[in-house]
Design an enzyme around this catalytic site. Structure first.
Site, short mmCIF file in Angstrom:
data_model
loop_
_atom_site.label_atom_id
_atom_site.label_comp_id
_atom_site.label_asym_id
_atom_site.label_seq_id
_atom_site.Cartn_x
_atom_site.Cartn_y
_atom_site.Cartn_z
N CYS A 1 0.82 -1.23 0.00
CA CYS A 1 0.00 0.00 0.00
C CYS A 1 0.84 1.27 0.00
CB CYS A 1 -0.94 0.01 1.20
SG CYS A 1 -2.01 -1.44 1.29
N HIS B 1 -9.05 3.58 -2.18
CA HIS B 1 -7.71 3.07 -1.90
C HIS B 1 -7.18 2.19 -3.04
CE1 HIS B 1 -4.22 1.70 0.10
NE2 HIS B 1 -4.73 0.75 0.85
#
Length: 389
Positions: free
Chosen positions: A85, A334
Site C-alpha cells: 500500500c 484506496h
C-alpha cells in the site's frame, strides 16, 4: 556531494471508483492530462517511476513499459516500484533520491491500480498474499482481521467504544462527499456507521476502506529546474521510512505501529520540525482504527488520547490538525499504487487553495504531512512538504 533540494511542481488526479470504463493505461493518462495541460510535456520529463502494487489484478506484467508507451514516454528511462500500500510514496522516495543525487532534473511519479477487474473475494485474496502465507493467511488472517486485532486490543486497553471509530468514518465521508475524485461521495451518520454490516468484529462496513481503481501523478524537479517550471513549488522537506515485524504477533504492542513511529521521527528530524508545526496531514486510514493510531504515532496526541481529536473535531478542516479532508482512503478510495501519490496531490492542492469545495479548504497550509502505511505496518513512508512561495 550535498543532496539537491527537490520540489513538486505539478500534479494530476484521476477519478477514483469502480472504473470499468477505463484500462490501467487510460487511468494513467487521466492523471497525467492536467500536468500536460499545465505545460509540462513529455519532452520536459527526464525519467519516470510508474508503479502499481499487484500484477494479479489486471494480469498485466511490465506495466511500467505499457504505461510509459501510452503516455508518449517510451524513450524515457522508467521503472516500477512495488511496496504494497506504500507503493506510491516508495516511488516518490525513489524518484526523490535520483533527482536529489543529480541523476535527473525532472521526473514523473505516477501511481495507478485497477482492482475491480476481479471479484471482491479475489481482490481480498490478492491483498492478503502480502501477509505471511505460511502462518497467517491459511488461518483466516486477511487485512480486515489484522486491523480488527489492533482495534480489539486498543478498545480493551483504552476502554474505547466503537462509536469513536464511527465518528472517524463520519468525518471521512463528510469530506469525501465534497471531493469530485472520491469513490464513495456519500455522507453517513454515526448511527449508520456504528450499525453497519460486521466485516471482522469489531470492524463494520464503514470502518473499512474501498477496493478502488484510480491513478494520481506528480512531477518533481531539482530546485533550479523547479523554479523554471513554476512560481509555486512545494518542497520535499523531510522523508522518513520505517518497518515493523512481518507477523504482528511478534510486536510488543498492537496499539501502535512501530515502523510509523520510526518513520515519523526520521521525517521530523530531517525537516527540522515537530508535530506542532504540521498544518494538515494525510494519514493511511485503511481502517478507522488505523487513523486513530496514526494520530498517536505521529505525535498529534499521546497514546490513548487520540479519541479527543475526533470527538472535539480537531481533525476537521478548521480544527487544530486537519486530517484527511479529501475523504481519506475510507471515502475517496484506496487504489493501492495510487494512494500515496494521491496524498501528496491533496497537500499540493490544499497549499494552492485548490481543494475544489471551500467547505473543505484548509486555511494557509505551510507544512503538510503524508503518512502512508503498507500491509499492517511492514512498510511506512512519511513525507513532510513545505510551501515554497
Amino acid at each position: 556531494m550535498m543532496a539537491r533540494k527537490v520540489g513538486v511542481v505539478a500534479a494530476g488526479h484521476a477519478k477514483f471508483g469502480k472504473r470499468l470504463d477505463a484500462t490501467m493505461r487510460e487511468l494513467s493518462a487521466e492523471a497525467y492530462k492536467p500536468i500536460y495541460d499545465a505545460g509540462i510535456t513529455q519532452d520536459m520529463i527526464d525519467a519516470t517511476v510508474l508503479s502499481y502494487a499487484a500484477s494479479q489484478f489486471t494480469g498485466q506484467g511490465a506495466g511500467s513499459a505499457l504505461i510509459a508507451d501510452y503516455l508518449g514516454l517510451h524513450d524515457k528511462p522508467h521503472l516500477r516500484v512495488e511496496s504494497a500500500c506504500t507503493t506510491g510514496t516508495a516511488s516518490l522516495r525513489a524518484a526523490w533520491g535520483m533527482v536529489s543525487a543529480g541523476l535527473y532534473d525532472t521526473m514523473l511519479v505516477l501511481g495507478v491500480e485497477q482492482m475491480n477487474r476481479v471479484s471482491s473475494a479475489k481482490a481480498t485474496e490478492y491483498m492478503s498474499q502480502a501477509g505471511d502465507m505460511r502462518w497467517e493467511y491459511p488461518y483466516g488472517i486477511s487485512f480486515p482481521a489484522f486491523y480488527a486485532l489492533m482495534a480489539s486490543r486498543y478498545m480493551a486497553e483504552y476502554d474505547l467504544p466503537h462509536e469513536v471509530l464511527s465518528k472517524i468514518s463520519v468525518k471521512s465521508h463528510h469530506y469525501g462527499a465534497q471531493n469530485p475524485y472520491a469513490h464513495l461521495p456519500r455522507t453517513v451518520t454515526v448511527e449508520e456507521a456504528h450499525n453497519s454490516v460486521p466485516i471482522t468484529r469489531p470492524l463494520n462496513l464503514y470502518d473499512c476502506s474501498l477496493i478502488s481503481d484510480g491513478a494520481a501523478a506528480v512531477i518533481i524537479a531539482a530546485e533550479e529546474k523547479a523554479k523554471e517550471l513554476t512560481d509555486e513549488p512545494m518542497w520535499i522537506k523531510g522523508i522518513g521510512a520505517g518497518a515493523s515485524s512481518m507477523m504482528i504477533q511478534d510486536r510488543d504492542s498492537l496499539t501502535s505501529i512501530p515502523g510509523a513511529k520510526t518513520a515519523a521521527k526520521a521525517a521530523y528530524e530531517m525537516a527540522g520540525v515537530g508535530p506542532e508545526d504540521i498544518d494538515m496531514a494525510q494519514v493511511h486510514d485503511c481502517f478507522t482504527i488505523a487513523e486513530l493510531i496514526a494520530y498517536e504515532d505521529l505525535g498529534f496526541a499521546e497514546p490513548g488520547e487520540g479519541r479527543e481529536l475526533i470527538e472535539n473535531k480537531e481533525v476537521y478542516h478548521d480544527g487544530a490538525i486537519p486530517v484527511n479532508c479529501d475523504g481519506g482512503l475510507k471515502s475517496k478510495g484506496h487504489p493501492l499504487g495510487a494512494t500515496g501519490v494521491s496524498m501528496v496531490y491533496e497537500i499540493y492542492s490544499q497549499m494552492r487553495g485548490e481543494a475544489k469545495e471551500p467547505s473543505r479548504q484548509i486555511d494557509d497550509v505551510q507544512i503538510g504531512l503524508a503518512h502512508n502505511v503498507g500491509q499492517s505496518g511492514q512498510f511506512v513512508n512519511i513525507f513532510i512538504l513545505e510551501r515554497g512561495w
